[in-house]
Scaffold this motif. Structure first.
Motif, PDB file in Angstrom:
ATOM      1  N   ALA A   1       0.824  -1.201   0.000  1.00  0.00           N
ATOM      2  CA  ALA A   1       0.000   0.000   0.000  1.00  0.00           C
ATOM      3  C   ALA A   1       0.864   1.259   0.000  1.00  0.00           C
ATOM      4  N   LEU A   2       0.323   2.316  -0.568  1.00  0.00           N
ATOM      5  CA  LEU A   2       0.932   3.630  -0.508  1.00  0.00           C
ATOM      6  C   LEU A   2       0.148   4.455   0.501  1.00  0.00           C
ATOM      7  N   MET A   3       0.835   4.908   1.553  1.00  0.00           N
ATOM      8  CA  MET A   3       0.207   5.708   2.597  1.00  0.00           C
ATOM      9  C   MET A   3       0.535   7.171   2.336  1.00  0.00           C
ATOM     10  N   VAL A   4      -0.502   8.007   2.260  1.00  0.00           N
ATOM     11  CA  VAL A   4      -0.323   9.427   1.955  1.00  0.00           C
ATOM     12  C   VAL A   4      -0.979  10.261   3.049  1.00  0.00           C
ATOM     13  N   ALA A   5      -0.238  11.239   3.576  1.00  0.00           N
ATOM     14  CA  ALA A   5      -0.785  12.132   4.594  1.00  0.00           C
ATOM     15  C   ALA A   5      -1.826  13.049   3.959  1.00  0.00           C
ATOM     16  N   GLN A   6      -2.922  13.273   4.696  1.00  0.00           N
ATOM     17  CA  GLN A   6      -3.986  14.162   4.251  1.00  0.00           C
ATOM     18  C   GLN A   6      -4.396  15.050   5.430  1.00  0.00           C
ATOM     19  N   PRO A   7      -3.538  16.005   5.837  1.00  0.00           N
ATOM     20  CA  PRO A   7      -3.890  16.864   6.973  1.00  0.00           C
ATOM     21  C   PRO A   7      -5.084  17.750   6.663  1.00  0.00           C
ATOM     22  N   CYS A   8      -5.872  18.000   7.698  1.00  0.00           N
ATOM     23  CA  CYS A   8      -7.087  18.798   7.545  1.00  0.00           C
ATOM     24  C   CYS A   8      -7.018  20.030   8.441  1.00  0.00           C
ATOM     25  N   GLY A   9      -7.725  21.067   8.045  1.00  0.00           N
ATOM     26  CA  GLY A   9      -7.744  22.286   8.833  1.00  0.00           C
ATOM     27  C   GLY A   9      -8.496  22.136  10.136  1.00  0.00           C
ATOM     28  N   ASP A  10      -9.382  21.174  10.206  1.00  0.00           N
ATOM     29  CA  ASP A  10     -10.185  20.951  11.404  1.00  0.00           C
ATOM     30  C   ASP A  10      -9.368  20.165  12.413  1.00  0.00           C
ATOM     31  N   ALA A  11      -9.032  20.804  13.521  1.00  0.00           N
ATOM     32  CA  ALA A  11      -8.221  20.134  14.535  1.00  0.00           C
ATOM     33  C   ALA A  11      -8.950  18.951  15.156  1.00  0.00           C
ATOM     34  N   ALA A  12     -10.272  18.945  15.080  1.00  0.00           N
ATOM     35  CA  ALA A  12     -11.042  17.856  15.685  1.00  0.00           C
ATOM     36  C   ALA A  12     -11.155  16.645  14.769  1.00  0.00           C
ATOM     37  N   ALA A  13     -10.660  16.762  13.562  1.00  0.00           N
ATOM     38  CA  ALA A  13     -10.768  15.632  12.625  1.00  0.00           C
ATOM     39  C   ALA A  13      -9.935  14.464  13.134  1.00  0.00           C
ATOM     40  N   PRO A  14     -10.469  13.239  13.112  1.00  0.00           N
ATOM     41  CA  PRO A  14      -9.713  12.079  13.594  1.00  0.00           C
ATOM     42  C   PRO A  14      -8.493  11.808  12.711  1.00  0.00           C
TER      43      PRO A  14
END
Length: 261
Positions: free
Chosen positions: A203-216
């Motif tokens: 698998a290829l794991m890619v970071a997907q950071p979000c602006g919502d600090a509450a996002a899991p």
């Protein structure tokens, strides 16, 4: 005074002198010969598609090993692994290569105008395909792109499927013909970070950071393979060429990662 009708003489009608057949045929032939140099010149002056310029520097024997790949200035260069001598170079007018992805028989390059190309790696005999990555050119020229680190990725060990990762989407292409197989857009309010990607088993794991600090954190990390996003119960399409073997898409759908808990 008698009036003689037009086309008549006193001795009868005047018949036009027929033109010679050879004269009628000669004019088009002469015009064609005169136009031939102009047509030839126009043909040779046509720009190469996508500004491609491939130069072959050495003859390649049948069965020769794939050359090494590197960028040199504004060109992709293939070189002999033993002697270091260039085998072929590939340039594109007005563009510069940013990243290379070597694969068996394939030399895949990403250019700063957002174009991805695939060249026959062994001898540079052809550029197989060109694919534009939408909305990527401006981003690739910024420090945020980190020199296009992580943008090009293999999705299988043999490099039959290619992933192009940009902040907005992950797009998968079949290496054989550049066919677009699937697209995974980033979640709303999130963005992929190609430089923060890593392979884990198949698998290829890619970071997907979000602006919502509450996002899991599970929503800020995406796992994909050649069949698409890895999720339980998926029914992916196969990626083989038309008429090829269907592969093992059904059996691999849930093997790469454990199911979500």
């Amino acid at each position: 005074m008698s009036v003689v009708p037009f086309g008549m003489t006193g001795s009868g009608p005047v018949r036009p002198v027929p033109a010679r057949r050879g004269s009628r045929l000669a004019l088009p032939v002469v015009l064609g010969l005169l136009a031939l140099p102009l047509i030839t010149a126009a043909h040779h002056s046509r720009p190469a598609p996508y500004g491609d310029h491939v130069s072959v520097h050495a003859r390649v024997d049948p069965g020769a090993a794939d050359p090494g790949l590197r960028t040199r200035g504004r060109a992709v260069e293939a070189y002999d692994g033993q002697t270091g001598r260039p085998r072929w170079t590939y340039k594109r007018e007005g563009a510069r290569p940013l990243a290379l992805l070597p694969a068996p028989e394939h030399a895949i390059a990403l250019w700063d105008d957002g174009l991805v190309t695939d060249t026959v790696r062994t001898d540079g005999s052809a550029v197989r395909w060109h694919r534009a990555v939408p909305g990527s050119a401006a981003w690739l020229r910024t420090p945020a792109a980190r020199g296009a680190a992580g943008v090009l990725n293999r999705l299988d060990p043999r490099g039959r499927m290619l992933a192009v990762v940009t902040p907005r989407r992950i797009a998968a292409y079949r290496s054989a013909d550049g066919d677009l197989r699937w697209v995974l857009p980033a979640e709303p309010g999130c963005a992929f970070e190609p430089a923060r990607s890593v392979r884990h088993r198949g698998a290829l794991m890619v970071a997907q950071p979000c602006g919502d600090a509450a996002a899991p954190w599970t929503s800020q990390l995406i796992a994909v393979d050649d069949l698409g996003r890895i999720v339980p119960g998926r029914t992916p399409l196969g990626n083989e060429l038309p008429g090829g073997a269907p592969g093992d898409a059904g059996t691999r759908a849930e093997k790469e990662l454990a199911s979500h808990r």
